[in-house]
Design a protein around this motif. Sequence first.
Motif, PDB file in Angstrom:
ATOM      1  N   LEU B 141      39.666  45.163  56.707  1.00  0.00           N
ATOM      2  CA  LEU B 141      39.959  45.456  55.312  1.00  0.00           C
ATOM      3  C   LEU B 141      40.821  44.333  54.760  1.00  0.00           C
ATOM      4  O   LEU B 141      41.669  43.795  55.462  1.00  0.00           O
ATOM      5  CB  LEU B 141      40.744  46.754  55.197  1.00  0.00           C
ATOM      6  CG  LEU B 141      39.987  48.070  55.264  1.00  0.00           C
ATOM      7  CD1 LEU B 141      40.930  49.171  55.676  1.00  0.00           C
ATOM      8  CD2 LEU B 141      39.345  48.384  53.928  1.00  0.00           C
ATOM      9  N   MET B 142      40.573  43.981  53.521  1.00  0.00           N
ATOM     10  CA  MET B 142      41.412  42.985  52.875  1.00  0.00           C
ATOM     11  C   MET B 142      42.036  43.625  51.644  1.00  0.00           C
ATOM     12  O   MET B 142      41.370  44.375  50.919  1.00  0.00           O
ATOM     13  CB  MET B 142      40.576  41.772  52.477  1.00  0.00           C
ATOM     14  CG  MET B 142      41.373  40.686  51.789  1.00  0.00           C
ATOM     15  SD  MET B 142      40.492  39.096  51.812  1.00  0.00           S
ATOM     16  CE  MET B 142      39.023  39.469  50.912  1.00  0.00           C
ATOM     17  N   ALA B 143      43.307  43.349  51.426  1.00  0.00           N
ATOM     18  CA  ALA B 143      44.005  43.897  50.265  1.00  0.00           C
ATOM     19  C   ALA B 143      44.943  42.835  49.718  1.00  0.00           C
ATOM     20  O   ALA B 143      45.326  41.923  50.445  1.00  0.00           O
ATOM     21  CB  ALA B 143      44.784  45.148  50.667  1.00  0.00           C
ATOM     22  N   PRO B 144      45.312  42.948  48.450  1.00  0.00           N
ATOM     23  CA  PRO B 144      46.280  41.987  47.919  1.00  0.00           C
ATOM     24  C   PRO B 144      47.632  42.190  48.588  1.00  0.00           C
ATOM     25  O   PRO B 144      48.027  43.320  48.849  1.00  0.00           O
ATOM     26  CB  PRO B 144      46.372  42.353  46.422  1.00  0.00           C
ATOM     27  CG  PRO B 144      45.189  43.215  46.142  1.00  0.00           C
ATOM     28  CD  PRO B 144      44.842  43.893  47.421  1.00  0.00           C
ATOM     29  N   VAL B 145      48.320  41.088  48.884  1.00  0.00           N
ATOM     30  CA  VAL B 145      49.635  41.168  49.509  1.00  0.00           C
ATOM     31  C   VAL B 145      50.560  42.038  48.666  1.00  0.00           C
ATOM     32  O   VAL B 145      51.299  42.881  49.168  1.00  0.00           O
ATOM     33  CB  VAL B 145      50.242  39.752  49.660  1.00  0.00           C
ATOM     34  CG1 VAL B 145      51.650  39.834  50.218  1.00  0.00           C
ATOM     35  CG2 VAL B 145      49.357  38.888  50.552  1.00  0.00           C
ATOM     36  N   ALA B 146      50.484  41.861  47.345  1.00  0.00           N
ATOM     37  CA  ALA B 146      51.388  42.544  46.428  1.00  0.00           C
ATOM     38  C   ALA B 146      51.222  44.056  46.457  1.00  0.00           C
ATOM     39  O   ALA B 146      52.132  44.790  46.076  1.00  0.00           O
ATOM     40  CB  ALA B 146      51.161  42.027  45.004  1.00  0.00           C
ATOM     41  N   ALA B 214      37.377  36.703  55.865  1.00  0.00           N
ATOM     42  CA  ALA B 214      38.074  35.425  55.974  1.00  0.00           C
ATOM     43  C   ALA B 214      37.312  34.332  55.224  1.00  0.00           C
ATOM     44  O   ALA B 214      37.895  33.499  54.522  1.00  0.00           O
ATOM     45  CB  ALA B 214      38.234  35.040  57.442  1.00  0.00           C
ATOM     46  N   ALA B 215      35.967  34.384  55.353  1.00  0.00           N
ATOM     47  CA  ALA B 215      35.147  33.371  54.689  1.00  0.00           C
ATOM     48  C   ALA B 215      35.260  33.493  53.179  1.00  0.00           C
ATOM     49  O   ALA B 215      35.452  32.505  52.466  1.00  0.00           O
ATOM     50  CB  ALA B 215      33.692  33.523  55.123  1.00  0.00           C
ATOM     51  N   LYS B 216      35.156  34.727  52.676  1.00  0.00           N
ATOM     52  CA  LYS B 216      35.219  34.924  51.220  1.00  0.00           C
ATOM     53  C   LYS B 216      36.602  34.556  50.703  1.00  0.00           C
ATOM     54  O   LYS B 216      36.744  33.990  49.620  1.00  0.00           O
ATOM     55  CB  LYS B 216      34.895  36.380  50.878  1.00  0.00           C
ATOM     56  CG  LYS B 216      33.428  36.726  51.040  1.00  0.00           C
ATOM     57  CD  LYS B 216      32.600  36.083  49.944  1.00  0.00           C
ATOM     58  CE  LYS B 216      31.143  36.494  50.092  1.00  0.00           C
ATOM     59  NZ  LYS B 216      30.271  35.829  49.120  1.00  0.00           N
ATOM     60  N   PRO B 221      40.381  31.970  44.344  1.00  0.00           N
ATOM     61  CA  PRO B 221      41.270  31.033  43.652  1.00  0.00           C
ATOM     62  C   PRO B 221      42.632  30.920  44.346  1.00  0.00           C
ATOM     63  O   PRO B 221      43.176  29.839  44.465  1.00  0.00           O
ATOM     64  CB  PRO B 221      41.431  31.651  42.267  1.00  0.00           C
ATOM     65  CG  PRO B 221      40.358  32.671  42.124  1.00  0.00           C
ATOM     66  CD  PRO B 221      39.897  33.055  43.478  1.00  0.00           C
ATOM     67  N   LYS B 222      43.190  32.078  44.809  1.00  0.00           N
ATOM     68  CA  LYS B 222      44.484  32.040  45.504  1.00  0.00           C
ATOM     69  C   LYS B 222      44.378  32.806  46.814  1.00  0.00           C
ATOM     70  O   LYS B 222      44.755  33.979  46.885  1.00  0.00           O
ATOM     71  CB  LYS B 222      45.576  32.655  44.625  1.00  0.00           C
ATOM     72  CG  LYS B 222      45.928  31.809  43.422  1.00  0.00           C
ATOM     73  CD  LYS B 222      46.911  32.525  42.534  1.00  0.00           C
ATOM     74  CE  LYS B 222      47.174  31.716  41.272  1.00  0.00           C
ATOM     75  NZ  LYS B 222      47.810  32.523  40.231  1.00  0.00           N
ATOM     76  N   PRO B 223      43.892  32.151  47.872  1.00  0.00           N
ATOM     77  CA  PRO B 223      43.668  32.852  49.152  1.00  0.00           C
ATOM     78  C   PRO B 223      44.939  33.471  49.722  1.00  0.00           C
ATOM     79  O   PRO B 223      44.887  34.498  50.383  1.00  0.00           O
ATOM     80  CB  PRO B 223      43.154  31.744  50.074  1.00  0.00           C
ATOM     81  CG  PRO B 223      42.722  30.643  49.181  1.00  0.00           C
ATOM     82  CD  PRO B 223      43.539  30.738  47.947  1.00  0.00           C
TER      83      PRO B 223
END
Lengths: 329, 356
Positions: B141-146, B214-216, B221-223
């Motif tokens: 799962l990927m989520a924004p750090v914020a 990881a690829a996406k 714009p701001k990995p």
Amino acid sequence: MSTTLERIPWWRDRRVVPWIVQAVVGLALLLVITLLVGNLVRNLTAAGLLLSWRWLGQPASFDVAESLIPFDASMPYWRALLVGLVNSLRVILVGLVGATLLGTAMGMASFSGNGLLRRLARVYVEVIRNIPLLLQLLFWYFVVFLALPNGTAAFQLPGIVLSKSGLYLAWFAQGLSWLGPELVNGVWQAPLRLSVEFTALLTGLITYTGAFVAEVVRGGIASVPKGQWEAATSLGLHWSASMRSVVLPQALRVIVPGLNSQYISLAKNSSLAVAVGYVDLYSVSETTLNQTGRALEVFLLLLGSYLIIDLLISAVMNGANQLVQIRER
Amino acid sequence: MQPSPRWLLALPLLLAFTLTGCADDSGSGGGVQSMKLSTIRGRDKLVCGVDGKLPGFSFLGPDGTYSGLDADTCRAVAAAVLGDPAKVEYRDLNSSERFAALASGEVDMLARNTTMTLSRDSAGGNGISFGPTTFFDGQGLMAPVASGIKTLKDLAGKPICVESGTTTELNLADRMREQGIAYTPLKFQTGDQTYAAYLGGRCVAVTSDRSQLAAKRSSFPKPDEHILLPEVMSKEPLTPASVNGDPAWADAMRWTVFALFQAEELGITKANVAAKVAEAKANKNLADLRRFLGVEGDFGKQLGLPADFVPKTIAAVGNYGEIFERNVGSGSPLKLERAENRLWSKGGLIYSPPFR
């Protein structure tokens, strides 16, 4: 003197020959169909893909984002497909009403005495109907609706809140008390919540189909002889009154058949919902296909569903057409 | 007004099944008979189904060429069958189209980050034939750090973006149901739409294979503003595939991929393969190497491939280790660890059966 009636040979008999020709053609057609279906069944059997419907009763084990009927992942596939169908019908029905209202208003506006209104209606029709619907849907969803603010910054009107998470409307809560949207812990709550996917799809379908409906309505009104306008005006009727009571009823005879095909395309276009993440019949079918691998069965169900929906719309519109035709006296 | 291309895909499938006559299964022993191999040779081109929009796996670059681990798998097979890695015609397929495209014969093989599963493999399911796994992955799962999201539990009641027609869509449902977490799945048809909705802030997290995330992310714009949660939700063995019903073609593809593994094990690289062939030719005692490189024996013929298919393949794309490092490893923006994708001899899962 006996009249020997000369018998016509059967191959020149006009009562016999057409039957023979039709029988031969029919037989040939039947043979070809038998051959094709036989091949289909044989090859499907060889590939282990022969039509089977048992999977419909197995648990779907996937969730859907929104549903009008109770649904959870332990319910069978047919229930999931039903959820998709209901969601499709929901967007189609609301879309039909919306597109009719918008299209009629725009079609009538193109005959308005107000030059600005007239030109606005033309610009709307020409811009909207010349851009592909898929692009418009992606625009509405990704550019317009996903750019909306959330929480307290959301757009608020009395009884209506529009935010990134959806459209919140006031509605009757228990009994007749009117309940509006309110912010609870930074999340909007309202009796009637439309997801942003549904709202974007609906907006796209209504504006797109509305432009075509507007042209149908304009054509209908233009078909009413000018004398009817003049007669109405000479009776002292205002523009809107002449439109409502004299011109529009006569224009309906031309409008209704034209609307039929616009309504059908709206129903079919609703299957583009998957592009903006709305869970319609097509979206659920795709997940079902992904899980079960029953491509032919799923597509047959899909094709059948859309065919039935469109035939129903046609049947209703043909009924409406009979109502507005002139009765011969 | 735009008919969805998926509808059209069902049509050739139906036509193929109605119009083709009864298949003749008289494949007697001896010579290798494969419809697919002769079709590929006849058109002198391998049609390979790829994703096309996934950096590191298959990605159409600005210069008009495909790069990535999956694209290199296509090249390797083209080099083995046709002797030229450039003779590949790539078809970009989305997750829902891929199996129909394979079943209808529109593509010869899939190298499209496809997870091998029972129902996809079985004749009663999708009925496709998988080769060796080229990338062992897991769902993440990927989520924004914020957002402060750390675990699955933090996602309760929140919308999660997922691509429709994938195993990840199904695993997400299973995991959440297991843990009794209610959530809203937002399904999109293409990866582009899924990640656009995630970046647009419609969902608080997006789920997919960890390598894909990881690829996406590398193309965001701001990995740095997005993190991969440590949780691994499933096993995702990404595996090239061909149709059921042509075992000779499936074998040719399978052993071409095994050759990539075996070459790494034997230390044969793109740079030294010519020298190794010369060495094998000179020294009759190196029986293993001679057989592997086709100097001796008839492995190629048994598979219906040229005798020198292994050196041709390695000369074209290098061994598995080289392909990995170039596309997703240290030589790429993705910088993925080899982890499970190390050779078996180094504690990983990459293993080739003997070339014997």
